[in-house]
Design a protein around this motif. Structure first.
Motif, PDB file in Angstrom:
ATOM      1  N   ASP A   1      -0.862  -1.469   5.792  1.00  0.00           N
ATOM      2  CA  ASP A   1      -2.292  -1.447   5.484  1.00  0.00           C
ATOM      3  C   ASP A   1      -3.183  -1.592   6.714  1.00  0.00           C
ATOM      4  O   ASP A   1      -4.391  -1.487   6.604  1.00  0.00           O
ATOM      5  CB  ASP A   1      -2.651  -2.477   4.400  1.00  0.00           C
ATOM      6  N   SER A   2      -2.604  -1.806   7.901  1.00  0.00           N
ATOM      7  CA  SER A   2      -3.402  -1.773   9.130  1.00  0.00           C
ATOM      8  C   SER A   2      -4.057  -0.416   9.323  1.00  0.00           C
ATOM      9  O   SER A   2      -5.060  -0.296  10.025  1.00  0.00           O
ATOM     10  CB  SER A   2      -2.520  -2.027  10.355  1.00  0.00           C
TER      11      SER A   2
ATOM     12  N   GLU B   1      -1.399   8.839   0.384  1.00  0.00           N
ATOM     13  CA  GLU B   1      -1.580   7.549  -0.275  1.00  0.00           C
ATOM     14  C   GLU B   1      -2.376   6.577   0.613  1.00  0.00           C
ATOM     15  O   GLU B   1      -3.285   5.910   0.150  1.00  0.00           O
ATOM     16  CB  GLU B   1      -0.197   6.967  -0.602  1.00  0.00           C
TER      17      GLU B   1
ATOM     18  N   ASP C   1     -12.966   6.649   3.998  1.00  0.00           N
ATOM     19  CA  ASP C   1     -13.868   7.799   3.996  1.00  0.00           C
ATOM     20  C   ASP C   1     -13.316   8.807   4.993  1.00  0.00           C
ATOM     21  O   ASP C   1     -13.351   8.576   6.204  1.00  0.00           O
ATOM     22  CB  ASP C   1     -15.266   7.331   4.398  1.00  0.00           C
TER      23      ASP C   1
ATOM     24  N   ARG D   1      -6.196   7.061   0.831  1.00  0.00           N
ATOM     25  CA  ARG D   1      -7.073   6.749  -0.295  1.00  0.00           C
ATOM     26  C   ARG D   1      -7.849   5.505   0.087  1.00  0.00           C
ATOM     27  O   ARG D   1      -7.311   4.571   0.661  1.00  0.00           O
ATOM     28  CB  ARG D   1      -6.245   6.465  -1.558  1.00  0.00           C
ATOM     29  N   GLY D   2      -9.118   5.449  -0.221  1.00  0.00           N
ATOM     30  CA  GLY D   2      -9.875   4.248   0.114  1.00  0.00           C
ATOM     31  C   GLY D   2     -10.438   4.293   1.521  1.00  0.00           C
ATOM     32  O   GLY D   2     -11.048   3.350   1.968  1.00  0.00           O
TER      33      GLY D   2
ATOM     34  N   ASN E   1      -6.531   3.467 -10.205  1.00  0.00           N
ATOM     35  CA  ASN E   1      -7.008   4.745  -9.671  1.00  0.00           C
ATOM     36  C   ASN E   1      -6.127   5.923 -10.069  1.00  0.00           C
ATOM     37  O   ASN E   1      -5.857   6.809  -9.268  1.00  0.00           O
ATOM     38  CB  ASN E   1      -7.128   4.701  -8.149  1.00  0.00           C
TER      39      ASN E   1
ATOM     40  N   ILE F   1       0.837  -1.201   0.000  1.00  0.00           N
ATOM     41  CA  ILE F   1       0.000   0.000   0.000  1.00  0.00           C
ATOM     42  C   ILE F   1       0.868   1.246   0.000  1.00  0.00           C
ATOM     43  O   ILE F   1       0.578   2.231  -0.671  1.00  0.00           O
ATOM     44  CB  ILE F   1      -0.962   0.001   1.217  1.00  0.00           C
TER      45      ILE F   1
ATOM     46  N   GLY G   1     -13.344   6.284  12.646  1.00  0.00           N
ATOM     47  CA  GLY G   1     -14.457   7.074  12.129  1.00  0.00           C
ATOM     48  C   GLY G   1     -15.789   6.506  12.586  1.00  0.00           C
ATOM     49  O   GLY G   1     -16.664   7.234  13.056  1.00  0.00           O
TER      50      GLY G   1
ATOM     51  N   VAL H   1      -5.729   1.362   7.300  1.00  0.00           N
ATOM     52  CA  VAL H   1      -7.068   1.481   6.706  1.00  0.00           C
ATOM     53  C   VAL H   1      -8.134   1.016   7.698  1.00  0.00           C
ATOM     54  O   VAL H   1      -9.040   1.783   8.031  1.00  0.00           O
ATOM     55  CB  VAL H   1      -7.129   0.734   5.355  1.00  0.00           C
ATOM     56  N   PRO H   2      -8.035  -0.224   8.246  1.00  0.00           N
ATOM     57  CA  PRO H   2      -9.030  -0.604   9.259  1.00  0.00           C
ATOM     58  C   PRO H   2      -8.997   0.284  10.493  1.00  0.00           C
ATOM     59  O   PRO H   2     -10.043   0.556  11.084  1.00  0.00           O
ATOM     60  CB  PRO H   2      -8.679  -2.047   9.621  1.00  0.00           C
TER      61      PRO H   2
ATOM     62  N   VAL I   1      -6.102  16.421   8.421  1.00  0.00           N
ATOM     63  CA  VAL I   1      -6.876  15.794   7.353  1.00  0.00           C
ATOM     64  C   VAL I   1      -8.082  16.663   7.020  1.00  0.00           C
ATOM     65  O   VAL I   1      -8.758  17.168   7.909  1.00  0.00           O
ATOM     66  CB  VAL I   1      -7.360  14.398   7.786  1.00  0.00           C
TER      67      VAL I   1
ATOM     68  N   LYS J   1     -10.876   3.439   9.599  1.00  0.00           N
ATOM     69  CA  LYS J   1     -12.294   3.112   9.408  1.00  0.00           C
ATOM     70  C   LYS J   1     -12.968   2.981  10.766  1.00  0.00           C
ATOM     71  O   LYS J   1     -14.029   3.545  11.006  1.00  0.00           O
ATOM     72  CB  LYS J   1     -12.426   1.779   8.653  1.00  0.00           C
ATOM     73  N   GLU J   2     -12.329   2.220  11.653  1.00  0.00           N
ATOM     74  CA  GLU J   2     -12.889   1.968  12.969  1.00  0.00           C
ATOM     75  C   GLU J   2     -12.996   3.271  13.766  1.00  0.00           C
ATOM     76  O   GLU J   2     -13.988   3.524  14.435  1.00  0.00           O
ATOM     77  CB  GLU J   2     -11.971   0.982  13.701  1.00  0.00           C
TER      78      GLU J   2
END
Lengths: 530, 421
Positions: free
Chosen positions: B238-239, B267, B273, B270-271, B313, B45, B248, B241-242, B383, B245-246
């Protein structure tokens, strides 16, 4: 005063208000809002709150939305796709093309949120009032007491009222009047909010609180909150345990058929999960390209796709490779491991080596706030429900359908089943396809919480085997208990020892358990024992 | 063309073909450059973008005539987020492909795995990512940040009025050398600021971990003790991303408990929200949103490159700090080679000191004449809803790196330049 007189008065008052709303704001304050220094910005925000007109609220909202722009000459804002001058409130046409956003930092954003919430406390929509009141939690000052008292007087909604009362109590904690503080401290003992607890903590410090009575009351209020918060946090741990358990279950259910029932050591199980997850990605892409309006529902459409795609891959695997290796577990292990590598490389060739982005639909984002200190994220709640429905579906297929009957028959006694006319070969293929399809559904669910990439299956293969072996090979119920048990134990340990140590302890526990009870939680029935 | 030149040409061609056939090191008109980044696995990633940046920069240099009139020839290998494989691939690049220089690695564990190889074969590595310091190698140039160029200023910001005057800290990281060492430094630093151990919580998760519910509940609990709390995240790969997500979904807002990340850039976001994440912080030496002519050129070049290469992308391609560091590193190496008139490792190392480059960050960066680290500006970004960062604080001048952190005992005696081996 009769009714029409009252109406007239209201009308007049309305006119006056709307007139004042169009009055220009202080240009100096607006300029101050653009200043790079946060202190200046905060002062300007406070000044606008004092002004209190809808015009002022609109400027603050624009600042909060990154929609306030400034050059050396003028300050303007964007609202409802139109551009207005921030000072005069007049619409600007055409819109200025020099766009330089006024930026804010967290400190300003926090103050801004409180200010805007203050404006919204008297909004017409009760939901907006509730949201505004909630966002003020733990962030109220004594200066807000008059506004909160006024809002509370008007408030009729039964949901908003208690929140406002709590807020008023929080604000009163800094009231110079000792009696008001004491009352506030006692009121707050009913709160479930960690913020309220934090505020109370400042009251037990003699440096902040001169009165001994208030300190004692604060102490007992904190104790009351703590005993409730302990319950809530235990509930939270159980929920996260259930949620991890449901994920483990989804990852392992497919394996419960292919390994548990059919006795195939399927090392490509993780890659079947991956197929399901990539199906979600592909369906998302199709929706994005062809039905952007229904983007939120792509996940529902992806359910059958994930099942069919994984089932198809599974059936091809069974027909081409596994069928020749039944009853030779070591060879199946090697062959399926080879297949897993092929599938990983295929995914790499098709989708690239990097993770792909699978987004949560908006109805799965955010969380269900049960209490201020307990939020259940929607994606977790949905996955628990999904796991349950997949489980019920699988149980129904195995127990209530002809296919299920045949699978069980073939598992128990292949020769006899063949003799009474069960097409054993075809049943093998279908059963393997069913297991693979369910793995696909598991992968679909995983795509909503974890990363989707070619290697994702490797991360789940060990967990899946743990669940199936721990539960007792061939036992659906065993898999359910093992998954939920592992989930809850892991989460309790994580809360106490951290994620790294928890993983080690869980593996150690499993080793000891398997040594003591090799048949797993439930006794073995099935082809493996023969 | 006269006969002699024609003959020469034929000889050169034959020689080149022969060398190609024998797979040998001799190539008449190219300089081989190694690229050692994970293109698969948990680090892909982050690292894939660096590979692309390196390829783009090499293409840019080649289009401008190459280095000393020679074209650069990239040799790309994929160590697949597998640390021992990094060492193997590095050995292959240096001894089989005979590359003049290697640009690569992201995690400290990968860098630590390749170090012995670079030392043994006297290779040259450019390392583009922020790291924990505690290292000074003759064969390595560090173009990312040392702790005093990222972690320490970030914590200073959190302690400041604008950063929320945090009084409690959660140090959250992936379980390996970079987060552990950084947190050790930060703990010592926080002690000097009067923050007690009781107000510091340290948590680690395994690589590739994706179930952050418990940890977020713990953070919520830790922050409810009446003191302003901030989270310092050294979660890698890539940890993230979760994790975001969590974060948020759990409704923990940046205005309540801000999270400052050292390994999350444009970077990685991306992916995800980013709307619920508005206000979360990152500390870097460069952000894509920085406005200056160099950055406009750099971001445009990368977007065009992504489109041309049909990267996934490509229409949302972003640049980030380690990409900038990669870009700067390759250009500085080019300058050093041209100064040394040679790609010989020792000569290039000697020529690197004092090299300057006008970087996309808007500052002219200098390679320290002695300690192999860049002088870099420090920036804190928040952000925004669109996934970009808004710079809320930055240093006026580039900061000199301190590879030996003064907050680790015994470091005051260490020399500020690599010793010959």
């Amino acid at each position: 005063m009769n009714t029409w007189m009252r109406h007239l008065l209201a009308l007049l008052l309305g006119c006056l208000l709307s007139l004042s709303a169009h009055a220009a704001l202080d240009a100096k304050v607006i300029r101050q809002l653009v200043d790079d220094d946060s202190d200046q910005k905060l002062a300007a925000i406070a000044a606008l709150v004092q002004v209190g007109t809808p015009e002022a609220a609109r400027v603050l909202q624009a600042l909060s939305d990154d929609a306030l722009y400034a050059t050396d000459q003028r300050v303007w804002l964007k609202a409802d796709d139109k551009v207005y001058d921030a000072t005069t409130g007049a619409e600007i046409n055409p819109a200025p093309d020099d766009v330089d956003t006024v930026s804010i930092n967290n400190r300003v954003r926090g103050a801004l949120d409180s200010a805007l919430s203050g404006f919204k406390l008297t909004a017409a929509d009760p939901a907006a009032r509730l949201a505004a009141a909630q966002s003020l939690q733990g962030d109220v000052s004594a200066s807000m007491i008059p506004a909160l008292t006024a809002a509370l007087k008007q408030e009729t909604d039964s949901k908003v009222k208690p929140v406002l009362e709590q807020l008023l109590a929080q604000a009163n904690l800094k009231n110079p009047d000792v009696k008001a503080r004491l009352a506030a401290v006692e009121d707050l003992s009913h709160s479930n909010s960690p913020n309220a607890r934090g505020l109370l903590l400042t009251r037990i410090d003699p440096a902040n609180e001169p009165d001994a009575k208030v300190r004692a009351a604060a102490q007992s209020s904190i104790a009351a909150i703590d005993s409730r918060l302990a319950w809530i946090s235990a509930l939270g741990s159980v929920f996260s345990g259930l949620s991890l358990g449901s994920i483990l279950l989804l990852a392992a259910l497919g394996l419960a058929i292919t390994y548990g029932v059919m006795g195939v050591i399927n090392m490509a199980h993780g890659e079947l999960l991956m197929v399901g997850a990539y199906s979600a990605y592909v369906v998302q892409g199709v929706f994005h390209a062809h039905f952007p309006g229904a983007q939120d529902w792509y996940l529902v459409a992806a359910v059958p796709v994930a099942f069919c795609a994984a089932a198809a891959v599974g059936m091809i695997m069974e027909r081409t490779v596994i069928r020749w290796l039944y009853g030779r577990p070591l060879e199946t292990l090697l062959a399926t491991w080879g297949i897993s590598l092929v599938l990983i490389q295929a995914a790499r060739a098709l989708f690239g080596a990097q993770n792909v982005e699978v987004s949560n639909p908006s109805w799965m984002s955010g969380g269900l706030e049960i209490l201020p200190s307990l939020t259940l994220p929607w994606n977790r709640v949905v996955i628990i429900g999904f796991a349950l429905s997949v489980l019920v579906l699988m149980w129904a297929i195995m127990q209530k359908t002809r296919l299920g009957l045949f699978v069980r028959a073939v598992t128990q006694n292949r020769a006899m089943a063949g003799c009474v006319g069960v097409p054993t070969r075809r049943i093998d293929t279908l059963a393997f396809g069913l297991g693979a399809g369910i793995a696909g559904l598991g992968g679909l669910a995983l795509s909503q919480i974890a990363n989707v990439g070619p290697d994702m299956g490797q991360g789940y293969i060990v967990d899946s085997f743990l669940v199936v072996v721990l539960g007792g090979v061939g036992q659906l119920a065993g898999a359910v208990w093992a998954a939920l048990g592992l989930g809850i134990v892991t989460k309790l340990l994580e809360g106490w020892a951290g994620a790294v140590i928890a993983k080690i302890i869980v593996l150690a526990i499993i080793i000891v358990f398997i040594q003591r009870r090799p048949q797993g939680l439930f006794a073995v029935k099935g082809r493996v024992v023969d | 063309m006269n006969r002699r030149t024609a003959l020469k040409l034929v000889t050169v061609c034959t020689l080149a073909a022969a060398s190609g056939l024998s797979g040998g090191a001799f190539a008449a008109d190219t300089i081989k450059v190694g690229i050692l980044h994970s293109l698969s696995g948990t680090m892909a990633i982050s690292e894939s973008a660096l590979e692309q940046t390196a390829l783009m920069t090499i293409a840019e240099i080649n289009a401008q005539g190459g280095v000393m009139g020679k074209q650069l020839e990239p040799v790309v290998v994929d160590p697949a987020s597998n640390w021992p494989l990094f060492a193997e691939k590095a050995r292959q690049l240096l001894s089989k492909d005979k590359v003049a220089v290697v640009f690569g690695c992201w995690t400290s564990v990968s860098r630590k795995s390749v170090l012995p190889v670079f030392r043994e074969l006297n290779g040259l590595l450019f390392y583009p990512v922020q790291y924990e310091g505690e290292e000074l190698e003759k064969n390595v140039f560090y173009t990312g940040a040392a702790p005093n160029q990222q972690a320490i200023p970030a914590v200073d910001y959190l302690l400041s009025k604008d950063g929320g005057e945090a009084k409690r800290f959660v140090l959250l990281g992936t379980d390996y050398v970079y987060p552990r060492t950084t947190n050790k430094i930060l703990r010592a630093y926080l002690h000097t600021k009067g923050i007690q151990d009781a107000d510091i919580m340290e948590e680690y998760t395994p690589f590739g971990y994706s179930d952050y519910q418990t940890i977020i509940a713990k953070i919520k609990d830790f922050s409810s003790q009446g003191k302003k709390t901030a989270v310092v995240s050294t979660i890698n790969g890539d940890s993230n991303v979760p994790f975001y997500k969590e974060l948020g979904n759990a409704g923990l807002k940046a205005t309540d408990v801000p999270v400052v990340a050292f390994s999350v850039g444009e970077e990685e976001l991306r992916g995800v929200d980013t709307k619920p994440l508005v206000g979360e912080l990152a500390a870097w030496n460069y952000f894509m949103s920085v406005k200056n002519p160099e950055n406009t050129k750099f971001t445009k070049m990368y977007r065009d490159w992504a489109k041309k290469q049909k990267l996934p992308n490509a229409d949302t391609a972003v640049t980030n700090d380690p990409m900038e560091a990669t870009y700067v590193g390759i250009h500085m190496w080019k300058q050093a080679v041209e100064k040394a008139h040679s790609t010989d490792v020792d000569k290039v190392i000697a020529a690197m000191g004092g090299q300057t480059f006008k970087a996309p960050s808007g500052f002219t960066l200098e390679m320290d004449p002695k300690n192999h680290h860049l002088h870099k500006p420090v920036m804190i970004g928040e952000v925004k809803a669109n996934g970009q960062f808004n710079v809320v604080w930055k240093t006026k001048e580039p900061v000199k790196a301190q590879p030996w952190s003064p907050f680790i005992a015994g470091n005051d005696k260490k020399k500020d330049e690599p010793e010959a081996n």
